[in-house]
Design an enzyme around this catalytic site. Sequence first.
Site, PDB file in Angstrom:
ATOM      1  N   TRP A   1     -10.141 -46.128 -29.293  1.00 56.92           N
ATOM      2  CA  TRP A   1      -8.845 -46.771 -29.069  1.00 56.92           C
ATOM      3  C   TRP A   1      -8.811 -47.530 -27.752  1.00 56.92           C
ATOM      4  O   TRP A   1      -8.174 -48.573 -27.649  1.00 56.92           O
ATOM      5  CB  TRP A   1      -7.692 -45.774 -29.168  1.00 56.92           C
ATOM      6  CG  TRP A   1      -7.398 -45.377 -30.586  1.00 56.92           C
ATOM      7  CD1 TRP A   1      -7.505 -44.124 -31.130  1.00 56.92           C
ATOM      8  CD2 TRP A   1      -6.985 -46.233 -31.667  1.00 56.92           C
ATOM      9  NE1 TRP A   1      -7.180 -44.162 -32.474  1.00 56.92           N
ATOM     10  CE2 TRP A   1      -6.853 -45.431 -32.823  1.00 56.92           C
ATOM     11  CE3 TRP A   1      -6.705 -47.601 -31.769  1.00 56.92           C
ATOM     12  CZ2 TRP A   1      -6.457 -45.950 -34.063  1.00 56.92           C
ATOM     13  CZ3 TRP A   1      -6.327 -48.117 -33.002  1.00 56.92           C
ATOM     14  CH2 TRP A   1      -6.205 -47.302 -34.125  1.00 56.92           C
TER      15      TRP A   1
ATOM     16  N   ASP B   1      -1.778 -45.029 -23.134  1.00 60.58           N
ATOM     17  CA  ASP B   1      -1.567 -44.875 -24.567  1.00 60.58           C
ATOM     18  C   ASP B   1      -1.470 -43.375 -24.862  1.00 60.58           C
ATOM     19  O   ASP B   1      -2.450 -42.648 -24.749  1.00 60.58           O
ATOM     20  CB  ASP B   1      -2.749 -45.514 -25.312  1.00 60.58           C
ATOM     21  CG  ASP B   1      -2.623 -45.427 -26.828  1.00 60.58           C
ATOM     22  OD1 ASP B   1      -1.708 -44.747 -27.323  1.00 60.58           O
ATOM     23  OD2 ASP B   1      -3.472 -46.045 -27.514  1.00 60.58           O
TER      24      ASP B   1
ATOM     25  N   LYS C   1       2.489 -39.847 -35.238  1.00 59.10           N
ATOM     26  CA  LYS C   1       1.680 -38.658 -34.965  1.00 59.10           C
ATOM     27  C   LYS C   1       2.546 -37.492 -34.500  1.00 59.10           C
ATOM     28  O   LYS C   1       2.631 -36.488 -35.174  1.00 59.10           O
ATOM     29  CB  LYS C   1       0.580 -39.003 -33.974  1.00 59.10           C
ATOM     30  CG  LYS C   1      -0.514 -39.815 -34.681  1.00 59.10           C
ATOM     31  CD  LYS C   1      -1.226 -40.820 -33.848  1.00 59.10           C
ATOM     32  CE  LYS C   1      -2.079 -41.705 -34.751  1.00 59.10           C
ATOM     33  NZ  LYS C   1      -2.638 -42.851 -34.051  1.00 59.10           N
TER      34      LYS C   1
HETATM   35  C1  PLP Z   1      -3.152 -44.046 -33.938  1.00 60.09           C
HETATM   36  C2  PLP Z   1      -3.467 -44.601 -32.576  1.00 60.09           C
HETATM   37  C3  PLP Z   1      -3.306 -45.965 -32.278  1.00 60.09           C
HETATM   38  C4  PLP Z   1      -2.899 -46.988 -33.316  1.00 60.09           C
HETATM   39  O1  PLP Z   1      -1.622 -46.836 -33.726  1.00 60.09           O
HETATM   40  P1  PLP Z   1      -0.959 -47.843 -34.779  1.00 60.09           P
HETATM   41  O2  PLP Z   1       0.457 -47.363 -34.774  1.00 60.09           O
HETATM   42  O3  PLP Z   1      -1.658 -47.660 -36.082  1.00 60.09           O
HETATM   43  O4  PLP Z   1      -1.098 -49.219 -34.268  1.00 60.09           O
HETATM   44  C5  PLP Z   1      -3.558 -46.382 -30.990  1.00 60.09           C
HETATM   45  N1  PLP Z   1      -3.947 -45.523 -30.037  1.00 60.09           N
HETATM   46  C6  PLP Z   1      -4.125 -44.212 -30.293  1.00 60.09           C
HETATM   47  C7  PLP Z   1      -4.557 -43.291 -29.192  1.00 60.09           C
HETATM   48  C8  PLP Z   1      -3.896 -43.704 -31.573  1.00 60.09           C
HETATM   49  O5  PLP Z   1      -4.075 -42.395 -31.824  1.00 60.09           O
END
Ligand code: PLP
Length: 354
Positions: free
Chosen positions: A101, A167, A191
């Site tokens: 990511w 993030d 999540k």
């Molecule tokens: C799932 C995830 C993403 C991507 O998320 P989307 O909502 O599908 O764009 C980005 N960073 C991390 C750490 C993730 O777990």
Amino acid sequence: MTVFNFSAGPAVLPVPVLLKAQSELLNYQGSGQSVLELSHRSGLFEHIIEETESLLRELLQIPDHYRVLFLQGGATLQFSMLPLNLATVRQRVDFIDTGSWSQKAMQDAEAFIQTNIVASSKADRYRSIPTDTIRSDADYLHITWNNTLEGTTFTSVPTVDVPLVADFSSSILSEPIDVSQFDVIYAGAQKNLGSAGMTLVIIKEDLLQRTPDRLGSYLRYDTHATHHSLYNTPPTYSIYLTKLVLEWIKEQGFDTIVERNRKQAASLYAYLDQSTLFSNPVAIQDRSRMNIPFTTSETELDEQFLQFAERHQLVNLKGHRSVGGMRASLYNAMPTAGVDALIAVLERFEQGER
Ligand SMILES: *Cc1c(COP(=O)(O)O)cnc(C)c1O
């Protein structure tokens, strides 16, 4: 059929949240309308979005000089919005590279500005978090707090003189964080917060001034801040579900959830570490409590285990396609019974049952 859902996202939601959503689906608070049908300009929806923000501020103790935004486009749109809005002084962004990511975030930033990796755990195949002292004079430093694929997590906040952007998609509200140590925190909802569709952005107010004049309205943080996330139609139902999840967290007690996450992850790691068949590759001090990858080291056997697990109502344990093996995601809504059931099934498989 009841299953335990170990999906990395969209992921398990608390049963009381789903039941509450169900009970309100046709008639939200006596309005005769579903939340799905409410205008985002209605008083009823305005109350939902205000309540969601206020619960988030309370649970995460967000200081007043931060703005809370509810956007669309997933965490992925932030990979572009961040550099477009914030990399406007030196046009440079630094990254700590901790895996898939962070690389995706960097690739999108590269389209607009200069990027630079200031630390990386690539040489360790991303099984740890770099411990290097970070120096940065970029417009901001970007980190991926919890690495959903690799199963690693930061445990302390890097100290730098530039704004820190993190993030938190796969670990928001799973543990206490000190928001004031960050300048931007962002997370997709699917999540730990609710359903797919909404992305949370917590941004320090003074950064809103960095946005350049030539940028479309949706892409500007200041647009959403000025209009309290109601500039255009926001992801209304996803925001509503987040409100229900936050109410559930508050009801359980945030501390209770944090402690449960710690215990659940500890019991799965304890099993994996004594197992002679299954193992987790991550450096002990950097192990995620949310995403736990493991493998038998044999593709064929991993596949057999996944089928065995599914026959025992344990679903979505397949590891990410780029990593292989298995991955158990133990988000806030995963009950202890699910982790106990997983450990029991791992034991039975290890003892030779198929
Ligand atoms: C799932 C995830 C993403 C991507 O998320 P989307 O909502 O599908 O764009 C980005 N960073 C991390 C750490 C993730 O777990």
